[in-house]
Scaffold this motif. Structure first.
Motif, PDB file in Angstrom:
ATOM      1  N   ALA A 128     -13.187 -12.581  -0.856  1.00 39.54           N
ATOM      2  CA  ALA A 128     -13.186 -11.181  -0.428  1.00 39.54           C
ATOM      3  C   ALA A 128     -14.276 -10.952   0.608  1.00 39.54           C
ATOM      4  O   ALA A 128     -15.381 -11.488   0.477  1.00 39.54           O
ATOM      5  CB  ALA A 128     -13.401 -10.261  -1.623  1.00 39.54           C
ATOM      6  N   LEU A 129     -13.951 -10.155   1.620  1.00 37.59           N
ATOM      7  CA  LEU A 129     -14.928  -9.800   2.641  1.00 37.59           C
ATOM      8  C   LEU A 129     -15.865  -8.736   2.077  1.00 37.59           C
ATOM      9  O   LEU A 129     -15.429  -7.660   1.669  1.00 37.59           O
ATOM     10  CB  LEU A 129     -14.217  -9.287   3.891  1.00 37.59           C
ATOM     11  CG  LEU A 129     -13.340 -10.316   4.614  1.00 37.59           C
ATOM     12  CD1 LEU A 129     -12.593  -9.662   5.762  1.00 37.59           C
ATOM     13  CD2 LEU A 129     -14.174 -11.497   5.115  1.00 37.59           C
ATOM     14  N   LYS A 130     -17.140  -9.033   2.077  1.00 42.31           N
ATOM     15  CA  LYS A 130     -18.170  -8.174   1.497  1.00 42.31           C
ATOM     16  C   LYS A 130     -19.401  -8.233   2.395  1.00 42.31           C
ATOM     17  O   LYS A 130     -19.528  -9.157   3.190  1.00 42.31           O
ATOM     18  CB  LYS A 130     -18.568  -8.665   0.092  1.00 42.31           C
ATOM     19  CG  LYS A 130     -17.446  -8.721  -0.941  1.00 42.31           C
ATOM     20  CD  LYS A 130     -17.944  -9.410  -2.207  1.00 42.31           C
ATOM     21  CE  LYS A 130     -16.865  -9.500  -3.285  1.00 42.31           C
ATOM     22  NZ  LYS A 130     -16.762  -8.283  -4.089  1.00 42.31           N
ATOM     23  N   SER A 159     -12.705  -2.282  -2.296  1.00 40.46           N
ATOM     24  CA  SER A 159     -13.380  -1.009  -2.047  1.00 40.46           C
ATOM     25  C   SER A 159     -13.431  -0.640  -0.567  1.00 40.46           C
ATOM     26  O   SER A 159     -13.856   0.464  -0.224  1.00 40.46           O
ATOM     27  CB  SER A 159     -14.806  -1.059  -2.605  1.00 40.46           C
ATOM     28  OG  SER A 159     -15.537  -2.095  -1.976  1.00 40.46           O
ATOM     29  N   LEU A 160     -13.012  -1.534   0.292  1.00 38.38           N
ATOM     30  CA  LEU A 160     -12.998  -1.216   1.724  1.00 38.38           C
ATOM     31  C   LEU A 160     -11.796  -0.324   2.024  1.00 38.38           C
ATOM     32  O   LEU A 160     -10.644  -0.726   1.834  1.00 38.38           O
ATOM     33  CB  LEU A 160     -12.928  -2.499   2.547  1.00 38.38           C
ATOM     34  CG  LEU A 160     -14.128  -3.447   2.411  1.00 38.38           C
ATOM     35  CD1 LEU A 160     -13.960  -4.652   3.333  1.00 38.38           C
ATOM     36  CD2 LEU A 160     -15.435  -2.728   2.702  1.00 38.38           C
ATOM     37  N   GLY A 161     -12.076   0.867   2.474  1.00 33.32           N
ATOM     38  CA  GLY A 161     -11.019   1.814   2.805  1.00 33.32           C
ATOM     39  C   GLY A 161     -11.055   2.138   4.281  1.00 33.32           C
ATOM     40  O   GLY A 161     -10.672   1.329   5.120  1.00 33.32           O
ATOM     41  N   LEU A 191      -4.606 -16.706   5.670  1.00 33.41           N
ATOM     42  CA  LEU A 191      -4.051 -15.367   5.773  1.00 33.41           C
ATOM     43  C   LEU A 191      -5.167 -14.339   5.634  1.00 33.41           C
ATOM     44  O   LEU A 191      -5.987 -14.431   4.716  1.00 33.41           O
ATOM     45  CB  LEU A 191      -3.028 -15.122   4.665  1.00 33.41           C
ATOM     46  CG  LEU A 191      -1.813 -16.047   4.618  1.00 33.41           C
ATOM     47  CD1 LEU A 191      -0.974 -15.710   3.386  1.00 33.41           C
ATOM     48  CD2 LEU A 191      -0.980 -15.918   5.884  1.00 33.41           C
ATOM     49  N   TYR A 192      -5.175 -13.367   6.534  1.00 28.34           N
ATOM     50  CA  TYR A 192      -6.057 -12.211   6.351  1.00 28.34           C
ATOM     51  C   TYR A 192      -5.262 -11.121   5.644  1.00 28.34           C
ATOM     52  O   TYR A 192      -4.138 -10.795   6.021  1.00 28.34           O
ATOM     53  CB  TYR A 192      -6.590 -11.695   7.687  1.00 28.34           C
ATOM     54  CG  TYR A 192      -7.211 -10.318   7.564  1.00 28.34           C
ATOM     55  CD1 TYR A 192      -8.302 -10.103   6.721  1.00 28.34           C
ATOM     56  CD2 TYR A 192      -6.688  -9.222   8.253  1.00 28.34           C
ATOM     57  CE1 TYR A 192      -8.856  -8.834   6.574  1.00 28.34           C
ATOM     58  CE2 TYR A 192      -7.240  -7.956   8.124  1.00 28.34           C
ATOM     59  CZ  TYR A 192      -8.316  -7.765   7.278  1.00 28.34           C
ATOM     60  OH  TYR A 192      -8.858  -6.519   7.123  1.00 28.34           O
ATOM     61  N   MET A 193      -5.884 -10.528   4.626  1.00 25.92           N
ATOM     62  CA  MET A 193      -5.210  -9.590   3.745  1.00 25.92           C
ATOM     63  C   MET A 193      -6.008  -8.288   3.689  1.00 25.92           C
ATOM     64  O   MET A 193      -7.004  -8.189   2.970  1.00 25.92           O
ATOM     65  CB  MET A 193      -5.107 -10.221   2.351  1.00 25.92           C
ATOM     66  CG  MET A 193      -4.480  -9.370   1.283  1.00 25.92           C
ATOM     67  SD  MET A 193      -4.548 -10.198  -0.338  1.00 25.92           S
ATOM     68  CE  MET A 193      -3.274 -11.443  -0.159  1.00 25.92           C
ATOM     69  N   PRO A 194      -5.612  -7.258   4.434  1.00 23.13           N
ATOM     70  CA  PRO A 194      -6.337  -5.988   4.395  1.00 23.13           C
ATOM     71  C   PRO A 194      -6.024  -5.199   3.129  1.00 23.13           C
ATOM     72  O   PRO A 194      -4.939  -5.313   2.550  1.00 23.13           O
ATOM     73  CB  PRO A 194      -5.830  -5.254   5.631  1.00 23.13           C
ATOM     74  CG  PRO A 194      -4.464  -5.813   5.853  1.00 23.13           C
ATOM     75  CD  PRO A 194      -4.523  -7.242   5.431  1.00 23.13           C
ATOM     76  N   SER A 195      -6.966  -4.384   2.705  1.00 16.43           N
ATOM     77  CA  SER A 195      -6.776  -3.507   1.564  1.00 16.43           C
ATOM     78  C   SER A 195      -6.024  -2.249   1.988  1.00 16.43           C
ATOM     79  O   SER A 195      -6.374  -1.627   2.993  1.00 16.43           O
ATOM     80  CB  SER A 195      -8.129  -3.115   0.963  1.00 16.43           C
ATOM     81  OG  SER A 195      -7.970  -2.111  -0.014  1.00 16.43           O
ATOM     82  N   PRO A 247      -6.871  -5.134  -9.920  1.00 19.98           N
ATOM     83  CA  PRO A 247      -6.820  -4.358 -11.171  1.00 19.98           C
ATOM     84  C   PRO A 247      -7.676  -3.106 -11.215  1.00 19.98           C
ATOM     85  O   PRO A 247      -7.884  -2.548 -12.301  1.00 19.98           O
ATOM     86  CB  PRO A 247      -7.313  -5.377 -12.205  1.00 19.98           C
ATOM     87  CG  PRO A 247      -8.292  -6.216 -11.452  1.00 19.98           C
ATOM     88  CD  PRO A 247      -7.695  -6.344 -10.067  1.00 19.98           C
ATOM     89  N   SER A 248      -8.189  -2.659 -10.078  1.00 17.85           N
ATOM     90  CA  SER A 248      -9.019  -1.457 -10.094  1.00 17.85           C
ATOM     91  C   SER A 248      -8.320  -0.311 -10.821  1.00 17.85           C
ATOM     92  O   SER A 248      -7.164  -0.002 -10.565  1.00 17.85           O
ATOM     93  CB  SER A 248      -9.340  -1.039  -8.652  1.00 17.85           C
ATOM     94  OG  SER A 248     -10.157   0.112  -8.630  1.00 17.85           O
TER      95      SER A 248
END
Length: 364
Positions: A128-130, A159-161, A191-195, A247-248
């Motif tokens: 995850a990108l943090k 949590s990135l919106g 693969l890049y996976m945006p939230s 699972p948030s």
């Protein structure tokens, strides 16, 4: 419980009379009306049927017509008003025949994800990108480093919106381009996976925009956006991207031993019904309190034969480290997407990510 055209649900009952609870469930989950006042045919054909009971559990079955309406009604019948009852937990589910539900499930599943990532045998690797607060440019550089090192799935942290320091569109564009350039350099297929942690009216639009910007997969929070919103994304043939479920906000459904839905059923089966190809959950030994047995339950439900539903990949995370990868592989096997996030940043990020890739390749 034999597979039929009816949905069978076993409810474990704690601290209450099982017969009384069984009667309440079969009515509450269907007509929510005094059963004795209903027409005889409604009592016989629509009200739930008690199929089995013992001292601490009951099995109630529901007719196909009660389930009509797709995933939303299925979830409503499975855990609607009964979710308000104290001391009741869903512990087993037998689905009706495939034609009753009409749900496609994961578009890619295990086999499709392996083909997409050119990884026929080894465990897959995710991160995850943090942290939140990083700029879009900073997150893109992290994504580039991770893709070059050989990680398969580089997702936004859930949590990135659309925060001001990394606005959604800028972040997606920059991170997708960074991963594309890394793949071009290495021959990899990361693969890049945006939230898609965005307002409800924008979920579908943002998903298509993410694809247009170069994203190769999508991260969905079904506890917030809704399981049927995730299903709509998975079923969208024009979109046709892998979907990962996070699972948030789902924890309150599973963490009580006497209440809610069993870990494997919610994080494995329901995710698959809603189209998730990868299912994130906290592995044991991290910063959450899941036991090895509960994690194994999720693992098994991701793979369990369920009609025509494709198996999904469990994606255990939540405080995992590179050093624990051999232990995690022992528990989950190779059909897994191992998720290590913040721990990769302790020391040199590129070196730690490369170690992660080496660990799974040596175990393949």
């Amino acid at each position: 419980m034999n597979a039929t055209d009816r949905l069978h649900v076993r409810y474990r009952v704690t601290g209450r009379d099982a017969d009384e609870v069984a009667e309440a469930i079969r009515v509450e989950q269907t007509i929510e009306f005094p059963a004795d006042l209903a027409a005889p045919w409604i009592q016989e054909e629509i009200v739930g049927r008690v199929e089995d009971r013992d001292t601490d559990s009951v099995v109630v079955s529901y007719a196909p017509g009660v389930l009509a309406g797709g995933l939303t009604q299925l979830l409503n019948v499975l855990w609607g008003n009964v979710s308000i009852f104290e001391g009741v937990r869903v512990v087993d589910v037998r689905l009706p025949d495939d034609d009753v539900l009409g749900l496609r499930g994961p578009r890619f599943g295990v086999a499709g994800m392996r083909e997409l990532l050119a990884a026929p045998r080894r465990a897959l690797l995710a991160t995850a990108l943090k942290p939140m607060g990083s700029s879009a440019a900073e997150l893109a550089e992290v994504a580039r480093t991770l893709a070059v090192a050989g990680l398969d799935i580089i997702k936004d942290d859930h949590s990135l919106g659309d925060q001001p320091w990394a606005p959604w569109r800028e972040r997606v564009a920059r991170c997708a381009e960074a991963v594309r350039e890394a793949n071009s350099r290495t021959g990899g297929r990361a693969l890049y996976m945006p939230s898609l942690n965005v307002p409800a009216p924008e979920v579908q639009e943002r998903a298509h925009e993410a694809k247009a910007l170069g994203a190769g997969a999508l991260l969905v929070l079904p506890g917030i956006s809704g399981f049927d919103a995730m299903r709509a994304l998975a079923d969208d043939d024009e979109l046709a991207l892998p979907v990962m479920s996070h699972p948030s906000m789902l924890g309150s459904h599973i963490v009580s031993a006497s209440q809610g839905i069993a870990h494997g059923l919610l994080l494995g089966l329901v995710n698959r019904l809603a189209g998730a190809d990868l299912c994130v959950f906290p592995s044991h030994g991290g910063r959450f309190a899941f036991s090895p047995e509960q994690c194994a339950e999720i693992r098994d439900e991701c793979a369990a034969p369920r009609g025509r539903l494709a198996p999904a990949l469990p994606a255990p995370g939540g405080g995992m480290t590179v050093e624990r990868l051999p232990e995690l592989l022992d528990l989950y096997g190779r059909d897994v997407a191992l998720l290590v996030g913040g721990a990769l940043h302790r020391g040199d990020l590129a070196t730690n990510a490369a170690r992660m890739r080496e660990a799974v390749e040596s175990a393949a």
